[in-house]
Scaffold this motif. Structure first.
Motif, short mmCIF file in Angstrom:
data_model
loop_
_atom_site.label_atom_id
_atom_site.label_comp_id
_atom_site.label_asym_id
_atom_site.label_seq_id
_atom_site.Cartn_x
_atom_site.Cartn_y
_atom_site.Cartn_z
N GLY A 176 -1.31 -3.06 -10.02
CA GLY A 176 0.14 -2.96 -10.21
C GLY A 176 0.69 -1.55 -10.32
O GLY A 176 1.89 -1.35 -10.23
N ILE A 177 -0.18 -0.54 -10.54
CA ILE A 177 0.41 0.80 -10.68
C ILE A 177 -0.06 1.77 -9.59
O ILE A 177 0.24 2.94 -9.63
CB ILE A 177 0.18 1.41 -12.07
CG1 ILE A 177 -1.28 1.82 -12.28
CG2 ILE A 177 0.61 0.46 -13.18
CD1 ILE A 177 -1.42 2.80 -13.40
N ARG B 282 0.84 -1.20 0.00
CA ARG B 282 0.00 0.00 0.00
C ARG B 282 0.88 1.26 0.00
O ARG B 282 0.67 2.18 -0.75
CB ARG B 282 -0.90 -0.06 1.24
CG ARG B 282 -1.77 1.14 1.44
CD ARG B 282 -3.05 1.02 0.64
NE ARG B 282 -3.61 2.33 0.45
CZ ARG B 282 -4.87 2.56 0.13
NH1 ARG B 282 -5.68 1.56 -0.05
NH2 ARG B 282 -5.31 3.77 -0.02
N ILE C 145 1.41 4.32 -2.59
CA ILE C 145 1.29 5.74 -2.26
C ILE C 145 2.46 6.50 -2.83
O ILE C 145 2.31 7.53 -3.48
CB ILE C 145 1.26 5.94 -0.72
CG1 ILE C 145 0.04 5.25 -0.14
CG2 ILE C 145 1.28 7.40 -0.34
CD1 ILE C 145 0.03 5.21 1.36
N VAL C 146 3.67 5.93 -2.62
CA VAL C 146 4.88 6.60 -3.08
C VAL C 146 4.81 6.75 -4.60
O VAL C 146 5.06 7.82 -5.15
CB VAL C 146 6.13 5.81 -2.64
CG1 VAL C 146 7.38 6.39 -3.28
CG2 VAL C 146 6.24 5.86 -1.13
N LEU C 147 4.42 5.65 -5.27
CA LEU C 147 4.33 5.67 -6.73
C LEU C 147 3.40 6.77 -7.20
O LEU C 147 3.71 7.55 -8.09
CB LEU C 147 3.75 4.33 -7.19
CG LEU C 147 4.65 3.48 -8.06
CD1 LEU C 147 3.89 2.25 -8.51
CD2 LEU C 147 5.19 4.23 -9.25
N LEU C 148 2.26 6.82 -6.55
CA LEU C 148 1.24 7.79 -6.91
C LEU C 148 1.80 9.20 -6.78
O LEU C 148 1.62 10.05 -7.63
CB LEU C 148 0.03 7.60 -5.99
CG LEU C 148 -1.26 8.25 -6.43
CD1 LEU C 148 -1.77 7.52 -7.67
CD2 LEU C 148 -2.29 8.18 -5.33
N CYS C 149 2.52 9.40 -5.67
CA CYS C 149 3.04 10.73 -5.40
C CYS C 149 4.13 11.09 -6.38
O CYS C 149 4.17 12.21 -6.88
CB CYS C 149 3.58 10.80 -3.98
SG CYS C 149 2.30 10.49 -2.80
N VAL C 150 5.00 10.13 -6.68
CA VAL C 150 6.08 10.40 -7.63
C VAL C 150 5.46 10.80 -8.96
O VAL C 150 5.88 11.77 -9.60
CB VAL C 150 6.98 9.16 -7.78
CG1 VAL C 150 7.96 9.35 -8.92
CG2 VAL C 150 7.74 8.93 -6.47
N PHE D 228 3.97 1.46 -0.90
CA PHE D 228 4.68 1.53 -2.17
C PHE D 228 3.79 2.23 -3.20
O PHE D 228 4.24 3.09 -3.95
CB PHE D 228 5.02 0.11 -2.62
CG PHE D 228 5.69 0.04 -3.96
CD1 PHE D 228 6.93 0.62 -4.16
CD2 PHE D 228 5.06 -0.60 -5.02
CE1 PHE D 228 7.53 0.56 -5.40
CE2 PHE D 228 5.66 -0.65 -6.26
CZ PHE D 228 6.90 -0.08 -6.45
N ILE E 177 -3.11 2.79 -8.70
CA ILE E 177 -4.34 3.58 -8.82
C ILE E 177 -5.48 2.75 -8.27
O ILE E 177 -5.72 1.63 -8.73
CB ILE E 177 -4.62 3.99 -10.27
CG1 ILE E 177 -3.65 5.10 -10.68
CG2 ILE E 177 -6.06 4.49 -10.42
CD1 ILE E 177 -3.85 5.60 -12.09
#
Ligand SMILES: [Cu+2]
Lengths: 458, 115
Positions: free
Chosen positions: B66-67, B2, B6-11, B4, B69
């Motif tokens: 996987g991404i 989860r 969040i970080v992805l989303l933010c990046v 991870f 969203i």
């Protein structure tokens, strides 16, 4: 009422494995720590929030973290192209979609709500036949549990308690596994489903959440001609064929012809997975078209032998149905037609008369249809929804009789149902309707009724 | 996982400056038990896409596995969720409903085809 639901859910939570509860406590602690850390960066964070559930709190953290990182990184990386490149290593290999942002009402929609680990629906009715007092009935209490073993293997189940409080406190209710199946996702057009499944026939059998249909009780046609809730054990294929077409094709346990009768047709022949036979699996297929906005059309076919309990007679039950739903501006209309054929109905009647001493007078054809227009009386932008509806139903479980048997006219029936569905929230429906029943008999009168109900989905 | 996500989303959010750039395409998707309409969406490689997600009945979810969203789609009449992403590589990507909504929930899915 709310109190009661809370108590029920608390009970469910309490009987969950302790490890699960421990995980939740652990998660809650970690989220609190993260929130505390975030307050070091921005002391105002979370000050005026009343979010109580973990998902809402996580979402707020996500949002804040995004803002903080954005503020930091915009100085260092002026070019969006460079920034995209910089974000690449963070993606799992092969991920070709790069998330950018999420906005809109998705956060406010959960504000003030509690998201539960299970979904479900409930249905509470007050029914009154003319001349009788009101009968309270906690008709359905259904809990739904889903689980994804992976992105390709998913489980779905519904556990139902029916008629929990019936007249005079008699215990005539039932606890039933309404559905429990696994989906193996292979390709959009081809997936495998196995377990206890709902028969894909008509509108209400698969879409039975109380706010999704008008009227306190399900339509008569979808009770005596199409026996809802109709579930069978089996397996099959399902998929999205593109351009709005979808299908379901199953092989399932068969009906039990020894329980067919004149009044309810094949309805009592459902085995619900108990005592069922798979020697002669029934075949069924449903094709649906939803390629035009607000229009859904469907056709279903069912065919299966039903003689596993009637030695010497093995009638075949064939059913065909068409249904549709359409919505134009503030008008809704839905309708359905279903026809049932029972082969060897004469032999079946003679066999059952020998076996039980009474002629069940099963017909060789049964037929039913209904049409239900409705209008949303409030404008679309209002929070509440009020639907006025009328439904005309014609249903005859004695439509065509086998040679030597006469139809019982009291089972050639029609009904006008008119009423109102009030939705203070999209998931809560308060319903009232009046039912005029008629039948073709000169002797047996039909009884009218009033129904009041409240149903909700959570 | 989860976190991870969040970080992805933010990046992602940082990289594209969503407020600054207009999406190349805005696509409306309507969720209703148990379908997304349309369920197959074709986009061009490199485009910045915005999905406007609304529901015709109850709350649904929109998840691209996987991404990272995974958003809630508010129930009918309570607004919309907007999701932006860049279609970076060609391929077929599944999306699904992430909020249990009834008997057909498992197969409430669709595809994004990047050409
Ligand atoms: Cu859904």
């Amino acid at each position: 009422m709310v109190n009661m639901i809370c108590r029920c859910l608390l009970t469910v939570l309490l009987i969950l494995p302790p490890a699960y509860a421990q995980n939740v406590i652990d998660l809650e602690r970690r989220v609190s720590e993260l929130e505390a850390k975030m307050r070091l960066v921005d002391p105002a964070f979370g000050r005026d929030s009343r979010a109580s559930d973990l998902v809402a709190r996580l979402e707020m953290l996500e949002k804040k973290l995004g803002e903080v990182l954005a503020a930091k990184k915009t100085e260092a990386q002026p070019s969006p192209a460079e920034a995209t490149a910089a974000s690449q290593p963070a993606q799992p290999p092969g991920q070709g979609l790069v998330p950018v942002s999420v906005s809109g009402d998705y956060q406010t929609s959960t504000g003030g709500e509690t998201r539960l680990p299970v979904a479900g629906y409930m249905d509470f009715h007050l029914n009154k036949d003319s001349g009788d007092p009101f009968r309270p009935d906690f008709h359905r209490f259904v809990l739904l549990f889903g689980h994804s073993f992976s992105d390709r293997i998913k489980f779905w189940s519904e556990l139902e308690v029916e008629h929990a409080l019936v007249e005079g406190g008699e215990e005539t209710g039932e606890v039933a596994l309404e559905q429990a199946y696994l989906d193996f996702l292979i390709k959009p057009a081809f997936n495998i489903r196995a377990g206890m499944m709902l028969v894909p026939f008509g509108i209400v059998n698969e879409r039975h959440e109380p706010p999704s249909f008008n009227g306190v009780e399900r339509p008569f046609v979808e009770t005596v001609i199409i026996p809802t809730t109709w579930r069978e054990l089996g397996f099959g294929f399902t998929g999205d064929l593109g351009k709005g077409f979808r299908y379901r094709a199953y092989l399932t346990s068969s009906l039990d012809a020894s329980r067919f009768n004149a009044e309810a047709g094949i309805t009592e022949g459902r085995t619900a997975g108990f005592d069922s036979s798979f020697r002669n699996p029934a075949k069924m297929v449903r094709l649906e078209y939803a390629g035009m906005r607000r229009l859904t059309l469907g056709t279903s076919l069912y065919s299966g032998h039903a003689g596993f309990n009637t030695p010497g007679v093995n009638p075949r039950v064939t059913m065909a149905g068409f249904d549709g739903r359409y919505n134009y501006r503030r008008f809704d209309v839905r309708g359905l037609f279903a026809n049932t054929w029972v082969s060897q109905a004469g032999e079946l009647n003679r066999r059952l008369e020998q076996q039980f001493g009474v002629n069940p007078n099963v017909a060789r054809q049964m037929r039913g249809y209904y049409l239900e227009p409705g209008v949303h009386v409030l404008p679309r932008r209002t929070r509440n929804d009020v639907i006025l509806f009328t439904r005309y139903e014609k249903y005859n479980t004695q439509h065509r009789m086998p040679l030597g048997y006469l139809p019982l006219p009291q089972f050639n029936r029609s009904s006008w149902i008119t009423g109102v569905t009030y939705k203070p929230n999209g998931d809560v429906a308060i319903k009232f309707d009046y039912v005029w029943n008629r039948n073709a008999s000169q002797v047996v009168g039909a009884i009218n009724g009033i129904n009041l109900g409240i149903g909700w989905w959570f | 996982m989860r976190l991870f996500s969040i970080v992805l989303l933010c990046v992602g959010a940082v990289g594209q400056e969503p407020a600054a750039r207009k999406p190349d395409r805005v696509i409306s998707i309507v969720a209703e038990r148990f379908t997304f309409s349309p369920s197959k969406i074709e986009v061009k490689q490199g485009e910045l896409i915005e999905f406007v997600l609304t529901s015709d009945d109850t709350d649904h979810g929109f998840r691209i596995p996987g991404i990272g969203i995974d958003v809630a789609i508010p129930q009918s009449g309570k607004g919309e969720a907007r999701v932006r992403f860049v279609a970076k590589e060609k391929g077929s990507y599944a999306f699904e409903c992430s909020r249990p909504c009834g008997a057909g929930h498992n197969l409430m899915r669709g595809r994004i085809i990047v050409k």
